[in-house]
Design a protein around this motif. Structure first.
Motif, PDB file in Angstrom:
ATOM      1  N   GLU A   3       1.672   3.361  -2.713  1.00  0.00           N
ATOM      2  CA  GLU A   3       1.256   2.017  -3.096  1.00  0.00           C
ATOM      3  C   GLU A   3       2.030   0.963  -2.315  1.00  0.00           C
ATOM      4  OE1 GLU A   3       0.430   1.582  -7.504  1.00  0.00           O
ATOM      5  OE2 GLU A   3       1.692   3.376  -7.519  1.00  0.00           O
ATOM      6  N   LYS A   4       2.810   1.426  -1.363  1.00  0.00           N
ATOM      7  CA  LYS A   4       3.593   0.549  -0.499  1.00  0.00           C
ATOM      8  C   LYS A   4       3.117   0.736   0.940  1.00  0.00           C
ATOM      9  CE  LYS A   4       7.480   1.550  -3.567  1.00  0.00           C
ATOM     10  NZ  LYS A   4       8.807   2.193  -3.670  1.00  0.00           N
ATOM     11  N   ASN A   5       3.451  -0.200   1.809  1.00  0.00           N
ATOM     12  CA  ASN A   5       3.015  -0.089   3.197  1.00  0.00           C
ATOM     13  C   ASN A   5       4.014   0.670   4.068  1.00  0.00           C
ATOM     14  OD1 ASN A   5       5.070  -1.931   3.358  1.00  0.00           O
ATOM     15  ND2 ASN A   5       3.824  -3.612   4.187  1.00  0.00           N
ATOM     16  N   TYR A   6       4.797   1.529   3.413  1.00  0.00           N
ATOM     17  CA  TYR A   6       5.734   2.381   4.136  1.00  0.00           C
ATOM     18  C   TYR A   6       5.923   3.669   3.334  1.00  0.00           C
ATOM     19  CZ  TYR A   6       8.828   0.174   0.697  1.00  0.00           C
ATOM     20  OH  TYR A   6       9.380  -0.305  -0.470  1.00  0.00           O
ATOM     21  N   SER A   7       6.441   4.691   3.982  1.00  0.00           N
ATOM     22  CA  SER A   7       6.690   5.969   3.314  1.00  0.00           C
ATOM     23  C   SER A   7       7.939   5.869   2.443  1.00  0.00           C
ATOM     24  CB  SER A   7       6.861   7.083   4.344  1.00  0.00           C
ATOM     25  OG  SER A   7       5.673   7.266   5.097  1.00  0.00           O
ATOM     26  N   SER A   8       7.931   6.611   1.351  1.00  0.00           N
ATOM     27  CA  SER A   8       9.058   6.572   0.422  1.00  0.00           C
ATOM     28  C   SER A   8       9.082   7.866  -0.378  1.00  0.00           C
ATOM     29  CB  SER A   8       8.929   5.373  -0.524  1.00  0.00           C
ATOM     30  OG  SER A   8       7.750   5.466  -1.308  1.00  0.00           O
ATOM     31  N   VAL A   9      10.106   8.008  -1.193  1.00  0.00           N
ATOM     32  CA  VAL A   9      10.201   9.132  -2.121  1.00  0.00           C
ATOM     33  C   VAL A   9      10.198   8.551  -3.530  1.00  0.00           C
ATOM     34  CG1 VAL A   9      11.577  11.076  -2.929  1.00  0.00           C
ATOM     35  CG2 VAL A   9      11.478  10.554  -0.483  1.00  0.00           C
ATOM     36  N   GLU A  10       9.263   9.017  -4.361  1.00  0.00           N
ATOM     37  CA  GLU A  10       9.113   8.480  -5.716  1.00  0.00           C
ATOM     38  C   GLU A  10       9.368   9.577  -6.749  1.00  0.00           C
ATOM     39  OE1 GLU A  10       8.646   5.320  -6.137  1.00  0.00           O
ATOM     40  OE2 GLU A  10       8.170   4.806  -4.054  1.00  0.00           O
ATOM     41  N   THR A  11       9.721   9.165  -7.958  1.00  0.00           N
ATOM     42  CA  THR A  11       9.939  10.089  -9.067  1.00  0.00           C
ATOM     43  C   THR A  11       8.750  10.017 -10.011  1.00  0.00           C
ATOM     44  OG1 THR A  11      12.326   9.770  -8.920  1.00  0.00           O
ATOM     45  CG2 THR A  11      11.465  10.722 -10.958  1.00  0.00           C
TER      46      THR A  11
END
Length: 245
Positions: A116-124
């Motif tokens: 849901e962001k315009n970059y890669s990430s790590v979510e829980t």
């Protein structure tokens, strides 16, 4: 065979064993597998309504986000098996993704979530009783005890499509437990062309009428609503205009 596993969704264990014991010849097993897949698809997919929108189209391309194990309640398996489609399977749960990879699907597959962001990430994320991933913990705080958590890599869809060089999509199935709005808001609609969407709407912010308005602004018309007992409802949209916002 992985298709036989689906029979357990229709028959109980004793019926399954009795039915399988009667299938001896390879040709019979092949016909049985096809029959099981059709029955499962019809039962799980509300009389195959979505199939009718692609009645005879072959060699299409799909995206199924929320692919689960690649078979149970799959919105894309029919097209792959019987219409020679391929596509992209997106499943964030590593346990279900491992099962998916054992199904020999003829499609790209990625163990990640759509960001849901315009970059890669790590979510829980929360993991439910059946290994479904719920919403992000930071987004879905409640007073109830949280189930087990899992850390998942998330990427914007456009980055994944760039990696496989596919931007024209015949069918996009989006069932990601409340993140639909965030993912669709991030799409570069001028670059990604989708003919048909199925979108789970029961967690859309402001309700399903807001989803209708959102898609109409992007040139999509509501075709129908898919409802099935025990399964969250989907809206089916078809591209009718290139007008953007």
């Amino acid at each position: 065979m992985c298709v036989l596993i689906s029979l357990s969704n229709i028959l109980n264990g004793s019926q399954l064993l009795a039915f399988k014991s009667k299938v001896n010849r390879a040709e019979d097993r092949k016909h049985l597998s096809n029959m099981i897949l059709i029955i499962t698809f019809v039962l799980n997919f509300s009389m195959c309504i979505k199939c009718l929108f692609f009645a005879f189209q072959t060699n299409g391309f799909f995206i199924e986000s929320g692919a689960f194990d690649g078979e149970y309640l799959s919105n894309s398996l029919f097209f792959e098996r019987f219409r020679n489609w391929t596509g992209l399977l997106v499943e964030p749960n590593p346990f279900q993704f491992k099962r998916l990879m054992n199904k020999n699907r003829k499609a790209y597959a990625i163990n990640a979530c759509l960001s849901e962001k315009n970059y890669s990430s790590v979510e829980t994320f929360n993991v439910g009783n059946k290994d479904y991933l719920g919403g992000s913990v930071v987004q879905k705080e409640t007073h109830k005890p949280l189930p087990k958590h899992i850390r998942v890599k998330c990427h914007p869809l456009i980055l994944i499509l760039q990696a496989i060089d596919r931007f024209e999509i015949d069918y996009f199935s989006l069932d990601i437990e409340g993140a639909e709005h965030g993912v669709l808001s991030l799409l570069p609609w001028e670059r990604i062309k989708v003919k048909i969407f199925s979108i789970e709407h029961n967690k859309w912010p402001g309700g399903k009428l807001n989803l209708l308005k959102f898609m109409e602004k992007r040139g999509y018309k509501l075709l129908t609503e898919i409802k099935h007992v025990g399964v969250a409802p989907d809206y089916i949209f078809k591209k009718t205009s290139d007008n953007l916002l």
